[in-house]
Design a protein around this motif. Structure first.
Motif, PDB file in Angstrom:
ATOM      1  N   VAL A 242       0.879  -1.165   0.000  1.00  0.00           N
ATOM      2  CA  VAL A 242       0.000   0.000   0.000  1.00  0.00           C
ATOM      3  C   VAL A 242       0.920   1.219   0.000  1.00  0.00           C
ATOM      4  O   VAL A 242       1.603   1.487   0.993  1.00  0.00           O
ATOM      5  CB  VAL A 242      -0.941   0.025   1.221  1.00  0.00           C
ATOM      6  CG1 VAL A 242      -1.874   1.238   1.144  1.00  0.00           C
ATOM      7  CG2 VAL A 242      -1.749  -1.266   1.312  1.00  0.00           C
ATOM      8  N   GLY A 243       0.976   1.915  -1.124  1.00  0.00           N
ATOM      9  CA  GLY A 243       1.935   3.017  -1.240  1.00  0.00           C
ATOM     10  C   GLY A 243       3.349   2.494  -1.143  1.00  0.00           C
ATOM     11  O   GLY A 243       3.744   1.598  -1.885  1.00  0.00           O
ATOM     12  N   VAL A 255      -3.882 -14.831  12.251  1.00  0.00           N
ATOM     13  CA  VAL A 255      -4.520 -13.512  12.296  1.00  0.00           C
ATOM     14  C   VAL A 255      -5.101 -13.246  10.919  1.00  0.00           C
ATOM     15  O   VAL A 255      -4.422 -13.410   9.901  1.00  0.00           O
ATOM     16  CB  VAL A 255      -3.497 -12.418  12.659  1.00  0.00           C
ATOM     17  CG1 VAL A 255      -4.116 -11.037  12.552  1.00  0.00           C
ATOM     18  CG2 VAL A 255      -2.942 -12.662  14.050  1.00  0.00           C
ATOM     19  N   THR A 256      -6.363 -12.835  10.857  1.00  0.00           N
ATOM     20  CA  THR A 256      -7.007 -12.598   9.566  1.00  0.00           C
ATOM     21  C   THR A 256      -7.254 -11.122   9.287  1.00  0.00           C
ATOM     22  O   THR A 256      -7.728 -10.782   8.210  1.00  0.00           O
ATOM     23  CB  THR A 256      -8.345 -13.359   9.478  1.00  0.00           C
ATOM     24  OG1 THR A 256      -9.202 -12.919  10.540  1.00  0.00           O
ATOM     25  CG2 THR A 256      -8.127 -14.867   9.587  1.00  0.00           C
ATOM     26  N   GLY A 262      -3.277   3.439   9.143  1.00  0.00           N
ATOM     27  CA  GLY A 262      -4.482   4.012   8.568  1.00  0.00           C
ATOM     28  C   GLY A 262      -5.288   3.114   7.667  1.00  0.00           C
ATOM     29  O   GLY A 262      -6.265   3.568   7.061  1.00  0.00           O
ATOM     30  N   VAL A 263      -4.901   1.836   7.545  1.00  0.00           N
ATOM     31  CA  VAL A 263      -5.658   0.897   6.715  1.00  0.00           C
ATOM     32  C   VAL A 263      -5.926  -0.382   7.491  1.00  0.00           C
ATOM     33  O   VAL A 263      -5.205  -0.726   8.437  1.00  0.00           O
ATOM     34  CB  VAL A 263      -4.923   0.555   5.397  1.00  0.00           C
ATOM     35  CG1 VAL A 263      -4.736   1.796   4.535  1.00  0.00           C
ATOM     36  CG2 VAL A 263      -3.578  -0.120   5.675  1.00  0.00           C
ATOM     37  N   THR A 264      -6.975  -1.083   7.073  1.00  0.00           N
ATOM     38  CA  THR A 264      -7.277  -2.407   7.611  1.00  0.00           C
ATOM     39  C   THR A 264      -7.124  -3.417   6.480  1.00  0.00           C
ATOM     40  O   THR A 264      -7.775  -3.296   5.433  1.00  0.00           O
ATOM     41  CB  THR A 264      -8.701  -2.467   8.185  1.00  0.00           C
ATOM     42  OG1 THR A 264      -8.794  -1.580   9.307  1.00  0.00           O
ATOM     43  CG2 THR A 264      -9.041  -3.879   8.642  1.00  0.00           C
ATOM     44  N   ILE A 265      -6.241  -4.378   6.713  1.00  0.00           N
ATOM     45  CA  ILE A 265      -5.983  -5.418   5.720  1.00  0.00           C
ATOM     46  C   ILE A 265      -6.606  -6.710   6.224  1.00  0.00           C
ATOM     47  O   ILE A 265      -6.296  -7.169   7.327  1.00  0.00           O
ATOM     48  CB  ILE A 265      -4.471  -5.613   5.498  1.00  0.00           C
ATOM     49  CG1 ILE A 265      -3.816  -4.286   5.103  1.00  0.00           C
ATOM     50  CG2 ILE A 265      -4.212  -6.675   4.439  1.00  0.00           C
ATOM     51  CD1 ILE A 265      -2.299  -4.349   5.023  1.00  0.00           C
ATOM     52  N   ARG A 292      -8.913  -1.751   3.159  1.00  0.00           N
ATOM     53  CA  ARG A 292      -9.891  -0.666   3.290  1.00  0.00           C
ATOM     54  C   ARG A 292      -9.340   0.419   4.209  1.00  0.00           C
ATOM     55  O   ARG A 292      -8.496   0.151   5.073  1.00  0.00           O
ATOM     56  CB  ARG A 292     -11.216  -1.194   3.847  1.00  0.00           C
ATOM     57  CG  ARG A 292     -11.930  -2.192   2.930  1.00  0.00           C
ATOM     58  CD  ARG A 292     -13.245  -2.613   3.543  1.00  0.00           C
ATOM     59  NE  ARG A 292     -14.042  -3.465   2.672  1.00  0.00           N
ATOM     60  CZ  ARG A 292     -14.028  -4.788   2.705  1.00  0.00           C
ATOM     61  NH1 ARG A 292     -13.220  -5.418   3.555  1.00  0.00           N
ATOM     62  NH2 ARG A 292     -14.797  -5.488   1.887  1.00  0.00           N
ATOM     63  N   ASP A 293      -9.866   1.641   4.028  1.00  0.00           N
ATOM     64  CA  ASP A 293      -9.464   2.744   4.897  1.00  0.00           C
ATOM     65  C   ASP A 293     -10.374   2.812   6.113  1.00  0.00           C
ATOM     66  O   ASP A 293     -11.243   1.939   6.313  1.00  0.00           O
ATOM     67  CB  ASP A 293      -9.431   4.067   4.124  1.00  0.00           C
ATOM     68  CG  ASP A 293     -10.802   4.502   3.619  1.00  0.00           C
ATOM     69  OD1 ASP A 293     -11.835   3.962   4.084  1.00  0.00           O
ATOM     70  OD2 ASP A 293     -10.852   5.404   2.751  1.00  0.00           O
ATOM     71  N   ALA A 294     -10.197   3.843   6.928  1.00  0.00           N
ATOM     72  CA  ALA A 294     -10.954   3.946   8.179  1.00  0.00           C
ATOM     73  C   ALA A 294     -12.452   4.103   7.946  1.00  0.00           C
ATOM     74  O   ALA A 294     -13.259   3.822   8.838  1.00  0.00           O
ATOM     75  CB  ALA A 294     -10.424   5.120   9.007  1.00  0.00           C
ATOM     76  N   ARG A 295     -12.847   4.518   6.742  1.00  0.00           N
ATOM     77  CA  ARG A 295     -14.260   4.680   6.418  1.00  0.00           C
ATOM     78  C   ARG A 295     -14.827   3.473   5.685  1.00  0.00           C
ATOM     79  O   ARG A 295     -15.964   3.498   5.224  1.00  0.00           O
ATOM     80  CB  ARG A 295     -14.452   5.944   5.585  1.00  0.00           C
ATOM     81  CG  ARG A 295     -14.090   7.225   6.337  1.00  0.00           C
ATOM     82  CD  ARG A 295     -14.106   8.439   5.442  1.00  0.00           C
ATOM     83  NE  ARG A 295     -15.397   8.665   4.816  1.00  0.00           N
ATOM     84  CZ  ARG A 295     -15.637   9.638   3.916  1.00  0.00           C
ATOM     85  NH1 ARG A 295     -14.646  10.473   3.584  1.00  0.00           N
ATOM     86  NH2 ARG A 295     -16.833   9.785   3.394  1.00  0.00           N
ATOM     87  N   GLY A 296     -14.026   2.415   5.586  1.00  0.00           N
ATOM     88  CA  GLY A 296     -14.478   1.190   4.946  1.00  0.00           C
ATOM     89  C   GLY A 296     -14.392   1.188   3.438  1.00  0.00           C
ATOM     90  O   GLY A 296     -14.908   0.269   2.786  1.00  0.00           O
TER      91      GLY A 296
END
Length: 322
Positions: A242-243, A255-256, A262-265, A292-296
């Protein structure tokens, strides 16, 4: 080394890899402006074996409804593109393996769906840049084992992993990455039972066969002489980019889901490696990634091999477990 790579390796052993230089390549590429380039070391660029367009990109593909597709195994990987105002589309890796680029238009947006098998890099780009709509093909050249694309409009060369022009008029231009992801066919159809899937191209190819059999179990990448990744990370370990950050996939399994920077993988089992067994559907389970980002909202990312991340982002950040 077996399959397609084995044949290419034998050919290169007999003839020697063709090193790139402006003086040499201008005969094959008379319309490319080699005076403009960001390439500092031309030795990094090699012929991958096939010539220009020897791997034929697809333009204006046709599509089926997901429920009408019977050839794709549930665990086979597809690249999923869900654009606002457009029906979800799946681009099967069984086709991308043999064509590497699909030029399409989705929801009015011209896109290039790309897959470089040697780096396991699957990225979708917006084809609009500098006020023009470009159409991409496969140059037959590799840099750090990654596909060099070219655009038919200016004959400029583009680094697929970075989406950046590296030779020609478009040097320094950057393509916008779109939020797409690779998942199993079963995952796509469960979420999009009436979605669209790219139809089989009209070429004489053994679609579903993996010509790079055993590649992602190799210790070294094909036609790569750069530095290996740090921290003892194997060269062909998959990482989520990511970047300029990379998360090794070995962090997932027990762990899934990981939330960092700042992201959820999220990771889910069920997707076969396209670069393992002779038939893609028989490949070992490497799972699917969604970012996804903090806003999904879905975030553009790539799941690539560690050596490629290190080659193109040598100062990047490795997101290792504490």
């Amino acid at each position: 080394m077996r399959g397609f790579l084995g044949m290419v390796a034998v050919a290169l052993a007999l003839t020697g890899p063709v090193l790139a230089s402006p003086d040499f390549w201008k005969f094959e590429w008379p319309d490319t402006d080699f005076s403009r380039t960001s390439v500092e070391n031309w030795v990094e660029i090699l012929s991958g074996g096939p010539p220009k367009d020897g791997i034929p990109a697809i333009s204006d593909p046709t599509f089926l409804r997901a429920g009408d597709e019977t050839r794709i195994a549930p665990n086979e990987p597809v690249m999923t593109l869900e654009m606002p105002g457009a029906e979800p589309r799946a681009y099967p890796v069984r086709y991308l393996t043999w064509h590497e680029i699909v030029n399409d238009t989705v929801g009015g947006v011209p896109v290039a769906v790309t897959f470089c098998p040697l780096c396991n890099s699957g990225i979708t780009f917006d084809r609009r840049v500098r006020g023009r709509v470009l159409t991409f093909g496969v140059s037959g050249k590799l840099r750090n084992s990654d596909m060099i694309m070219y655009d038919r409009e200016t004959q400029s060369w583009w680094q697929q992993a970075m989406g950046e022009g590296i030779v020609g008029e478009m040097t320094g231009a950057e393509l916008d990455m779109l939020p797409t992801w690779m998942e199993s066919w079963a995952e796509f159809t469960a979420r999009n039972p009436d979605g669209l899937v790219m139809n089989e191209p009209d070429y004489n190819r053994d679609y579903g066969r993996n010509p790079y059999r055993g590649y992602d179990s190799s210790t070294r990448p094909f036609l790569y002489s750069g530095e290996l990744p740090p921290h003892g990370i194997p060269a062909l370990e998959r990482v989520v980019r990511v970047g300029d950050r990379a998360w090794p996939l070995t962090r997932f399994g027990a762990v899934t889901e990981i939330t960092e920077a700042g992201v959820t993988i999220s990771w889910a089992p069920g997707q076969a490696s396209a670069l393992d067994a002779g038939r893609i559907e028989r490949g070992r389970d490497v799972g699917s990634i969604r970012v996804r980002d903090a806003r999904g909202r879905d975030v553009p990312h790539d799941v690539m091999f560690a050596f490629a991340f290190h080659a193109f982002w040598p100062d990047g950040t490795w997101m290792l477990p504490n």
